[in-house]
Structures are given as structure tokens and as C-alpha cells.
Motif scaffolding. Structure first.
Motif, PDB file in Angstrom:
ATOM      1  N   ARG A 107       0.850  -1.190   0.000  1.00 16.13           N
ATOM      2  CA  ARG A 107       0.000   0.000   0.000  1.00 16.13           C
ATOM      3  C   ARG A 107       0.889   1.244   0.000  1.00 16.13           C
ATOM      4  NH1 ARG A 107      -0.476   2.024   5.274  1.00 16.13           N
ATOM      5  NH2 ARG A 107      -2.601   2.768   4.958  1.00 16.13           N
ATOM      6  N   LYS A 108       0.342   2.333  -0.517  1.00 21.28           N
ATOM      7  CA  LYS A 108       1.113   3.572  -0.540  1.00 21.28           C
ATOM      8  C   LYS A 108       1.199   4.160   0.869  1.00 21.28           C
ATOM      9  CE  LYS A 108       0.145   4.861  -5.316  1.00 21.28           C
ATOM     10  NZ  LYS A 108       1.542   4.652  -5.727  1.00 21.28           N
ATOM     11  N   PRO A 109       2.375   4.614   1.267  1.00 19.06           N
ATOM     12  CA  PRO A 109       2.507   5.169   2.621  1.00 19.06           C
ATOM     13  C   PRO A 109       1.895   6.560   2.728  1.00 19.06           C
ATOM     14  CG  PRO A 109       4.565   5.415   1.424  1.00 19.06           C
ATOM     15  CD  PRO A 109       3.651   4.615   0.540  1.00 19.06           C
ATOM     16  N   LEU A 110       1.573   6.932   3.947  1.00 22.30           N
ATOM     17  CA  LEU A 110       1.074   8.271   4.247  1.00 22.30           C
ATOM     18  C   LEU A 110       2.227   9.268   4.116  1.00 22.30           C
ATOM     19  CD1 LEU A 110      -1.365   9.904   5.468  1.00 22.30           C
ATOM     20  CD2 LEU A 110      -0.338   9.431   7.707  1.00 22.30           C
ATOM     21  N   ARG A 111       1.944  10.433   3.587  1.00 19.90           N
ATOM     22  CA  ARG A 111       2.957  11.491   3.490  1.00 19.90           C
ATOM     23  C   ARG A 111       2.734  12.512   4.596  1.00 19.90           C
ATOM     24  NH1 ARG A 111       3.455  12.735  -3.031  1.00 19.90           N
ATOM     25  NH2 ARG A 111       4.060  10.610  -3.634  1.00 19.90           N
ATOM     26  N   LEU A 112       3.784  12.729   5.390  1.00 26.71           N
ATOM     27  CA  LEU A 112       3.699  13.649   6.519  1.00 26.71           C
ATOM     28  C   LEU A 112       4.547  14.888   6.250  1.00 26.71           C
ATOM     29  CD1 LEU A 112       4.216  11.080   9.422  1.00 26.71           C
ATOM     30  CD2 LEU A 112       2.034  11.980   8.570  1.00 26.71           C
ATOM     31  N   PRO A 113       4.191  16.023   6.832  1.00 29.39           N
ATOM     32  CA  PRO A 113       5.027  17.224   6.675  1.00 29.39           C
ATOM     33  C   PRO A 113       6.417  16.987   7.259  1.00 29.39           C
ATOM     34  CG  PRO A 113       2.873  17.769   7.586  1.00 29.39           C
ATOM     35  CD  PRO A 113       2.976  16.284   7.627  1.00 29.39           C
ATOM     36  N   GLY A 114       7.435  17.434   6.552  1.00 29.37           N
ATOM     37  CA  GLY A 114       8.801  17.230   7.006  1.00 29.37           C
ATOM     38  C   GLY A 114       9.070  17.849   8.362  1.00 29.37           C
TER      39      GLY A 114
END
Length: 320
Positions: free
Chosen positions: A246-253
């Protein structure tokens, strides 16, 4: 006139990396002997102290006799315990043993001695390379760095034995607990990357590492005393998708950096006990770039296998 076959010995052949190297050698029809590593301890805190201890300890280990008649020795032994604290056993396995084995190989007339180290010795650097620059951040990485430094001192001495350290990256493979943990995290809701998720990752495969070690050890020309396992070409998002399906969640750096800073502060108060797990999260989010090194210039880049390894591990763990 044909060249006689090389005679190999793998120290620590029953471990994760050692067994893969033995399998690679056997698949090529090479003559390979295996040997359990002696258990050593050390309280030395410097490379000079490790080398001095190795000169004293080498005769008692019997390794010189075991290496007699061998062309190539690969040291795949050590303690892979990133979460452990400082201990004489950790320093003995990861720093003293490599120096002892290198001295024994030199005395036995071995042509090339290859030691397996870890890219963790360069710590939190954004880019890892083949330089002697080290920034260890935990008891485990400090013990590996100490082993590298000791071999660096020995390699500077005149000798007929080529001493080579291979810095392995974040190696994954069948049956490894860290790989099983990785795919479970990758398949979970917490699987995430620091946006945009395109950072290169040092996550690699045992297949590629075993192939590379054998190529380094048998290379007919001179090899630098320190070489880095080549990058397998994936990003932080690629490996999580391969491992988790599954595609991972993208979090703010900024959020990721803040969490890591707080985590390391808490771990420092606990004697660095959490440094290993936090570092794995850091690599999951931000990855780590590699400078192309000797392998690329010598044309010794293995076929990428980490995607297939992670997909197989995902299925083996009953994940879709």
C-alpha cells in the motif's frame, strides 16, 4: 595454464549475512570452509587500544592455524544488536574480533581479508559514502566504527594481505526479524514518509550484499580498504509500498523532524536505549542518500533485488 581455484573461509557462517555469503559461494562452485567466531570481550575505547588487545589475543584464538592454506577470509561475524547498551561483549564482537581475525589472516598468508561493517557508523549524515568520516550515534554503531578504525590502522601497515572493509547498508532478507518487523510496519496505518516521499533509501537486499562481497573479495585488482555497498535504486516510498502492499502516508517534514528530535532527547535520558528504533523511523521517513563509490567505478553493481525480497517477506508474513 589454468588458475587454481580460490580457497575461501567464512567466519560467522551461520549468521544472517554469513550464511548468505556461503550460499552465494556454493552457487558458484567455490571451495568454502566455515568457522564459528571465537567469543571475545574488550573494554578498549580507542582503535589503538583495540589493535593492542588484538596483538595480545590473536595467538590464543587459534585463528592463524584455521586460516592456513586459505586464500580469502570473510568476516561476517558480529553482534547485530542495535538496541543494546555498551558492553565488553559488543566491543569484543564488533571491534576486537575483526582486528584479531585480520592479524591472523596476515600471519597465515591470506591474500585478502574482507570484514563486514555497517553504514550506521556514519550516523545521521544525509549522505553516506566511503570516507573515513564517522559519526556513530549508539553503542552498536560505535562498536562497528571502532572496528573500522582498528582495521584502518592495520591496513596502513605494510603487508601482503589486502584488508577490505565493506560497509553494508540496511540489509533485508528472508528470516530476518527486522525484515518481518519492517513489512508489518509497512502494511500498517503508521507506514509513512516525509513529504514528498522521493528520498533515496539505503534499504537493500541480502542477495545483493552477498553477491557484492564475493565480487569484492575475489576482485583480481587492488581494492580500496573501505567500500560501500551500492544503492539498489529505491526511494522511501518504494520500499514501504513493496513491503506493505500500500502507498505510505505522506507527513510534513517539519512534523517528522520535531518528533525525531523529541524521541532522541527521551532516548538519551534512558541511556540511548531507544536510539535504534528511532533511527529506523528516521530512515523510514527521510531515507539516506549514497555517493556512488568504488563499486560503480569498477562496474560491480549487483542486480537490484530489494523490492522482490520485501514483496516475498510480505507474503511470507500473510500480508496482502
Amino acid at each position: 595454464m589454468s588458475t587454481p581455484p580460490l580457497r575461501w573461509l567464512v567466519l560467522g557462517a551461520t549468521g544472517f549475512v554469513g550464511s548468505a555469503i556461503v550460499a552465494e559461494l556454493e552457487s558458484r562452485g567455490e571451495s568454502v570452509a566455515v568457522l564459528a567466531a571465537p567469543r571475545l570481550e574488550s573494554s578498549a575505547a580507542t582503535a589503538d587500544g583495540i589493535v593492542a588487545g588484538a596483538r595480545t589475543a590473536v595467538a590464543a584464538t587459534g585463528l592463524e592455524g584455521a586460516f592456513a592454506g586459505v586464500d580469502i577470509v570473510v568476516n561476517a561475524a558480529g553482534l547485530a544488536t542495535p538496541g543494546d547498551g555498551e558492553s565488553p561483549a559488543l566491543a569484543g564482537a564488533n571491534a576486537l574480533l575483526p582486528a584479531v581475525a585480520a592479524l591472523a589472516a596476515r600471519s597465515a598468508g591470506v591474500s585478502r581479508f574482507v570484514h563486514l561493517s555497517s553504514a550506521s557508523v556514519q550516523g545521521h549524515r544525509r549522505v553516506i559514502d566511503e570516507s573515513p568520516s564517522r559519526a556513530p550515534f549508539s553503542p552498536y554503531s560505535r562498536s562497528k566504527a571502532l572496528g573500522e578504525e582498528a582495521l584502518e590502522l592495520l591496513a596502513a601497515e605494510a603487508s601482503g594481505t589486502s584488508l577490505v572493509t565493506v560497509r553494508a547498508t540496511s540489509v533485508q532478507g528472508p528470516g530476518r526479524p527486522t525484515t518481518a518487523s519492517f513489512v508489518k510496519v509497512a502494511a500498517s496505518p503508521i507506514a509513512s514518509v516525509a513529504s514528498p516521499g522521493t528520498a533515496p533509501t539505503p534499504v537493500s537486499s541480502i542477495n545483493a550484499l552477498a553477491w557484492f562481497v564475493v565480487e569484492v573479495a575475489s576482485h583480481p585488482d587492488a581494492v580500496p580498504s573501505l567500500v560501500l555497498q551500492p544503492w539498489e535504486g529505491l526511494t522511501v516510498s518504494d520500499v514501504l509500498e513493496a513491503g506493505g502492499g500500500r502507498k505510505p502516508l505522506r507527513l510534513p517534514g517539519w512534523l517528522c523532524r520535531g518528533v525525531l528530535k523529541g524521541g532522541y532527547l527521551v532516548s538519551a535520558l534512558m541511556g540511548e536505549r531507544l536510539h535504534g528504533p528511532i533511527r529506523r523511523v528516521e530512515l523510514m521517513w527521510f531515507g539516506q542518500e549514497q555517493v556512488p563509490g568504488w563499486a560503480e567505478s569498477a562496474g560491480l553493481v549487483p542486480a537490484p533485488a530489494v523490492r522482490a525480497v520485501l514483496e516475498d517477506a510480505r507474503r511470507a508474513n500473510g500480508l496482502r
